[in-house]
Write a protein that holds these residues in place. Structure first.
Motif, PDB file in Angstrom:
ATOM      1  N   GLU A  46      20.830  62.861  13.626  1.00 41.06           N
ATOM      2  CA  GLU A  46      19.646  62.801  14.490  1.00 41.06           C
ATOM      3  C   GLU A  46      19.959  62.077  15.794  1.00 41.06           C
ATOM      4  OE1 GLU A  46      16.425  64.037  14.087  1.00 41.06           O
ATOM      5  OE2 GLU A  46      17.395  65.175  12.489  1.00 41.06           O
ATOM      6  N   LEU A  47      20.769  61.028  15.716  1.00 44.62           N
ATOM      7  CA  LEU A  47      21.160  60.302  16.927  1.00 44.62           C
ATOM      8  C   LEU A  47      21.951  61.211  17.870  1.00 44.62           C
ATOM      9  CD1 LEU A  47      22.247  56.731  15.737  1.00 44.62           C
ATOM     10  CD2 LEU A  47      20.298  57.325  17.179  1.00 44.62           C
ATOM     11  N   ALA A  50      19.569  63.449  19.583  1.00 43.89           N
ATOM     12  CA  ALA A  50      18.720  62.729  20.533  1.00 43.89           C
ATOM     13  C   ALA A  50      19.414  62.500  21.872  1.00 43.89           C
ATOM     14  CB  ALA A  50      18.287  61.391  19.930  1.00 43.89           C
ATOM     15  N   LYS A  51      20.737  62.311  21.858  1.00 42.01           N
ATOM     16  CA  LYS A  51      21.513  62.082  23.081  1.00 42.01           C
ATOM     17  C   LYS A  51      20.882  60.983  23.937  1.00 42.01           C
ATOM     18  CE  LYS A  51      23.321  66.806  23.284  1.00 42.01           C
ATOM     19  NZ  LYS A  51      23.406  68.073  24.044  1.00 42.01           N
ATOM     20  N   LEU A  52      20.983  59.776  23.460  1.00 39.45           N
ATOM     21  CA  LEU A  52      20.376  58.641  24.155  1.00 39.45           C
ATOM     22  C   LEU A  52      20.967  58.484  25.549  1.00 39.45           C
ATOM     23  CD1 LEU A  52      20.370  55.993  21.271  1.00 39.45           C
ATOM     24  CD2 LEU A  52      18.622  57.673  21.868  1.00 39.45           C
ATOM     25  N   ALA A  61      15.750  52.473  20.403  1.00 39.63           N
ATOM     26  CA  ALA A  61      15.878  53.914  20.264  1.00 39.63           C
ATOM     27  C   ALA A  61      16.255  54.304  18.842  1.00 39.63           C
ATOM     28  CB  ALA A  61      16.913  54.438  21.248  1.00 39.63           C
ATOM     29  N   GLN A  64      13.294  54.115  16.673  1.00 36.75           N
ATOM     30  CA  GLN A  64      12.395  55.240  16.921  1.00 36.75           C
ATOM     31  C   GLN A  64      12.916  56.508  16.249  1.00 36.75           C
ATOM     32  OE1 GLN A  64      11.671  55.906  21.067  1.00 36.75           O
ATOM     33  NE2 GLN A  64      10.174  57.526  20.729  1.00 36.75           N
ATOM     34  N   VAL A  65      14.232  56.721  16.306  1.00 36.37           N
ATOM     35  CA  VAL A  65      14.819  57.895  15.665  1.00 36.37           C
ATOM     36  C   VAL A  65      14.614  57.840  14.154  1.00 36.37           C
ATOM     37  CG1 VAL A  65      17.013  59.045  15.119  1.00 36.37           C
ATOM     38  CG2 VAL A  65      16.514  58.363  17.475  1.00 36.37           C
TER      39      VAL A  65
END
Length: 274
Positions: A46-47, A50-52, A61, A64-65
């Motif tokens: 998932e991280l 998300a591509k922070l 972050a 939140q993920v």
């Protein structure tokens, strides 16, 4: 008394078994939602999706993920409680997703076997496609968009038109709604055969192409030469050559599979001969 002891012993055994089935946080399990585990591997995936952005508060972050994963588990559990995972719509989409994933992984595997284009092949590709590179242009367009379900008579009457006003007149005569507007076009993003034909049109001559379920008639009102910089041309050519090689390899694989496969069609669904 002996019977009571046996019953109590049996009850204790059931409690032990039930307790052993409970899932807990620990190791690779970072959260448990009503018995459904969320693993570190799922969280990392998932991280990656998300591509922070750089400079983001990573701790906030990540929290939140993870909460997003928890919320999704809760919704999935609700869907299962309502029997959605047994519905024909769900099963059809799952099958489609599985098929797509299998094909994507096959393409990725086959692409590793494709030879890497060398400098000579890249230079030859650039020379053979000048409209994508040194002769690249950006066009400003005046346009008319109308539904793609126009009948054959309308299409026939559009053939001799030589201006957008003439096209608008034909559409009005046939009672077909249309919209006028403006647009942009990059010659590098258009198939070579189409780009060559557009470039050869007389000034003001319209051309019609299908686009997102509609027909779009366009006239070039301005053009700007925007040659692709040399440092960008080679990587673009490399990627396009790779894509073509993979596509050709997969098409060859499909043709070989069809030649040795038995395929049956229901009445009226068989493909027409080319």
């Amino acid at each position: 008394m002996q019977t009571r002891l046996i019953l109590l012993a049996g009850t204790s055994a059931l409690l032990l078994v039930a307790g052993g089935c409970q899932k807990h946080v620990g190791g690779q399990v970072i959260a448990v939602v009503n018995g459904d585990e969320i693993t570190q591997q799922q969280f990392n995936a998932e991280l990656n999706v998300a591509k922070l952005p750089a400079g983001a508060d990573k701790k906030a972050a990540m929290a939140q993920v993870l909460q997003g994963l928890v919320d999704r588990k809760l919704l999935v559990q609700q869907a299962k409680a309502e029997g959605i995972e047994k519905s024909p719509e769900y099963l059809e989409q799952v099958m489609r997703m599985q098929d797509t994933l299998a094909v994507d992984l096959l393409v990725a595997k086959q692409s590793k076997k494709i030879a890497t284009p060398d400098k000579a092949a890249i230079a030859q590709f650039i020379a053979a496609n000048p409209i994508m590179f040194n002769l690249r242009k950006h066009y400003t367009l005046e346009q008319i968009a109308f539904p793609a379900n126009a009948d054959a008579k309308t299409i026939h009457d559009l053939e001799p038109t030589h201006s957008l006003d003439a096209i608008a007149g034909v559409l009005k005569a046939h009672g077909i709604a249309f919209k006028r507007g403006t647009g942009q076009m990059d010659s590098a993003k258009v198939p070579k055969a189409v780009a060559d034909r557009i470039a050869a049109l007389p000034p003001g001559e319209p051309f019609i192409v299908p686009s997102n379920g509609a027909y779009v008639a366009s006239v070039i009102t301005a053009s700007t030469a925007t040659p692709t910089p040399d440092d960008e041309a080679a990587p673009i050519a490399f990627n396009l050559l790779r894509q073509k090689s993979v596509t050709d390899a997969m098409q060859a694989q499909i043709a070989a599979a069809k030649a040795t496969s038995k395929i049956e069609y229901a009445q009226g669904f068989a493909p027409k001969p080319k």
